[in-house]
Enzyme design. Structure first.
Site, short mmCIF file in Angstrom:
data_model
loop_
_atom_site.label_atom_id
_atom_site.label_comp_id
_atom_site.label_asym_id
_atom_site.label_seq_id
_atom_site.Cartn_x
_atom_site.Cartn_y
_atom_site.Cartn_z
N LYS A 1 49.39 24.08 4.79
CA LYS A 1 48.32 25.00 4.00
C LYS A 1 48.74 26.56 4.05
O LYS A 1 49.10 27.01 5.43
CB LYS A 1 47.22 24.84 4.86
N GLU B 1 28.99 13.45 4.35
CA GLU B 1 27.69 13.98 4.44
C GLU B 1 26.81 12.99 4.47
O GLU B 1 25.73 13.11 5.30
CB GLU B 1 27.50 14.88 3.18
N ARG C 1 24.62 15.27 -1.62
CA ARG C 1 25.44 14.06 -1.61
C ARG C 1 24.66 12.98 -0.77
O ARG C 1 24.97 11.78 -0.78
CB ARG C 1 26.84 14.40 -1.17
#
Length: 625
Positions: A284, A370, A398
């Site tokens: 990353k 979530e 969600r």
């Protein structure tokens, strides 16, 4: 100035004309363009830098837009935008009227779906593949998903279906060991096993020895391998593979920054008649040292100085709501050992870094899951704890079912700290938190507070923990109002508003951050001789019936909220007026029935008529002034 290869790429088809060496040069040019533009506009830098070679390799092997690339979340798609005809507009990234920071079908035929939330790409890709098969098409379908997004329940459901369906498609697992915060969970340990297995290490060491014994070139390659993150993973296929067990063919981990290797692997897997997962290991922030060193900071960053990586943004005169919440929760946790903080891969984003360090045993990062986080909260509450679930408004959507069934139905002591409520700015429609007012106020047993400043936020959190039961507290992104924080948090009277400005002509009932804008509107209206009362309603649910009744004694009742009008709290006020049998002119202000684009928050609020000038103008218009 020499012409860049990037300047000559007008569509992905042009990549087919480039050699692997030229594609590698292009990758560096793409990175430079991403860093240059994002330093002015802000954006998701680290993810996009890490995925450059993946995107170039995939596009060079496909025929898009006939073939389809489905991005998960879309954080990593900047290179995709640059090579699909949007180079000239790339400087407008994340600005009002400019390019979205995420794939957007309205923006380009190369963007398959409006991604922005994690873990949905595999379901979308399988749907596309099934549609292709039903229609007798020949499109290649490729989904690009990160290791963090793979921890989401929706991704697991899709993997199970993909393995069962055996529909030809390619899944590229971009494994960079990071989500927004560092990944957690059993799947991450599984991927860690793949990286750290004895077989891998033995193979890596033997390959290093062979290279070093083969002369100068071999030594150079060996040195390069040491510097490349786990560069020899492509030589190993661990025996225990969860993907294989699901019925999905899985490659060994390969170097995600080696374009030649990526193309070679893709050429093989794209020709198969079964679903294949290509395990790609990347870094990353690759190519830009500050992003490599601090990928969490560069996940989503404001405009920054390229040389140092430091944010250009001037220090705010007031603390952020997020930081105030984090400190207030830590203070509450010192007084009550039953408090447990939960987040979903957003420890830093929700202001819980310090809390997690101080109370490691009472902090849970559930990963990008979530639904699980909210379900977990119900179990903690059933066990006598006081969970506080800190999640962005747009992501809490969600877990709507879990909020209702697992928490509200049994009337549990759970606090939902809803960060980034309302318009959030440059991330656009997938991230604006405009629905929580509507979906939370409709739930039985749920009480909802919308603090108007940082002091009110401290009181709201204390109130929720003291009164118990399911509670939602919503607060916006960014700097607070600059008021003094209380030394001692107070318990607010349930369902009671406060008048912050008196007036007899108009009553403006404002919620959350809209209170300061309503006060500004009242000052402007006073210049026209219109005397406006401003009420900080505090409570979205239960509403203050007395304050609403008093408002009905004026010429016009105005509600101002930072969420969607349909089903919003303005409709709740109108309903209360009807129950009281009061007939009075009303004006409800909020977000209309449409999705709001990206842009500066103040600009968007102005367009929506939700700044002081807009509120005042709409009130004048309704009064016939």
């Amino acid at each position: 100035m020499d012409t860049r290869i990037l300047d000559m790429v007008s569509s992905p088809a042009d990549l087919k004309l480039l050699t692997n060496e030229e594609l590698s040069i292009l990758a560096q040019e793409v990175r430079e363009e991403i860093v240059t533009v994002a330093s002015e506009t802000g954006g998701h830098v680290a993810s996009s830098l890490g995925a450059v070679e993946i995107i170039l390799a995939v596009h060079s092997m496909l025929d898009c837009p006939h073939d389809k690339i489905v991005f998960d979340v879309g954080h990593q798609a900047y290179a995709h935008k640059l090579i699909t005809g949007r180079l000239d507009d790339f400087s407008t990234l994340r600005t009002y009227g400019g390019l979205s920071g995420f794939p957007k079908p309205d923006e380009s035929p190369f963007d398959v779906h409006p991604s922005g939330h994690a873990s949905d790409s595999l379901s979308v890709a399988l749907g596309l593949a099934e549609a292709r098969d039903l229609s007798g098409g020949d499109e290649k379908i490729v989904a690009v998903i990160g290791d963090a997004a793979l921890s989401g329940g929706m991704a697991f459901e899709a993997l199970n279906h993909i393995g069962q369906a055996q529909t030809p498609m390619v899944i590229i697992l971009n494994d960079n060991e990071m989500s927004i915060s560092r990944n957690v969970g059993a799947l991450m340990k599984h991927l860690g096993y793949m990286r750290a297995s004895t077989q891998y290490r033995q193979t890596r060491d033997s390959v290093q020895e062979v290279l070093e014994s083969s002369g100068a070139l071999g030594t150079a390659l060996a040195n390069f391998g040491r510097n490349m993150k786990e560069s020899m993973k492509q030589f190993v296929i661990p025996r225990s593979m969860i993907f294989e067990q699901l019925g999905i063919l899985c490659t060994a981990p390969i170097d995600g920054h080696d374009i030649g290797l990526l193309k070679e692997t893709l050429a093989t897997v794209l020709s198969t008649d079964v679903p294949v997962l290509v395990h790609v290991v990347t870094r990353k922030g690759a190519g830009y040292a500050p992003a490599v060193e601090n990928p969490e900071k560069f996940h989503g960053i404001a405009p920054f100085d390229i040389a140092t990586g430091e944010v250009k943004k001037k220090p705010a005169s007031a603390p952020s709501y997020t930081s105030v919440f984090g400190k207030a929760l830590a203070a509450e946790a010192r007084r009550d050992e039953r408090i447990v903080a939960i987040t979903a891969a957003m420890k830093g984003g929700t202001g819980l870094d310090a809390y997690a360090e101080e109370f490691p045993d009472r902090f849970v990062d559930a990963g990008i899951a979530e639904e699980h986080a909210v379900g977990l909260a119900s179990g903690l509450a059933l066990g006598g704890k006081k969970p506080v679930v800190a999640i962005y408004s747009t992501f809490l959507q969600r877990a709507f079912d879990q909020v209702i069934i697992n928490n509200a139905l049994p009337d549990l002591d759970v606090v939902f700290a809803i960060d980034r409520a309302g318009i959030v700015g440059e991330d656009g429609p997938t991230h604006h938190g405009i629905f929580d007012l509507a979906y939370m106020r409709m739930i039985p047993n749920m009480r909802v507070l919308a603090p108007s400043d940082e002091a009110e936020l401290v009181h709201a959190l204390h109130t929720a923990l003291e009164l118990g039961g399911p509670f939602a507290i919503r607060y916006p992104r960014g700097a607070a109002e600059g008021v003094a924080l209380p030394e001692v948090a107070q318990t607010l009277d349930e369902g009671k508003a406060r008048v912050v400005r008196e007036g007899d002509d108009v009553a403006i009932l404002a919620f959350g951050r809209m209170v300061s804008r309503a006060k500004g509107a009242a000052a402007l209206l006073a210049l026209d001789g219109i005397d406006a009362r401003v009420v900080d309603m505090r409570w979205v649910k239960p509403l203050d019936a007395e304050a609403i009744a008093r408002a009905a004694e004026t010429k016009l009742v105005v509600t101002v909220e930072g969420g969607i009008l349909s089903g919003g709290v303005g409709e709740g006020v109108i309903g209360e007026l009807a129950r009281q049998g009061r007939i009075v002119p009303t004006l409800t202000l909020g977000v209309p029935d449409r999705f709001v684009p990206q842009g500066k928050t103040d600009h968007l609020l102005h367009d929506l008529g939700l700044d002081a000038e807009g509120i005042a103008a709409l009130v004048r218009e309704r009064l016939g002034r």
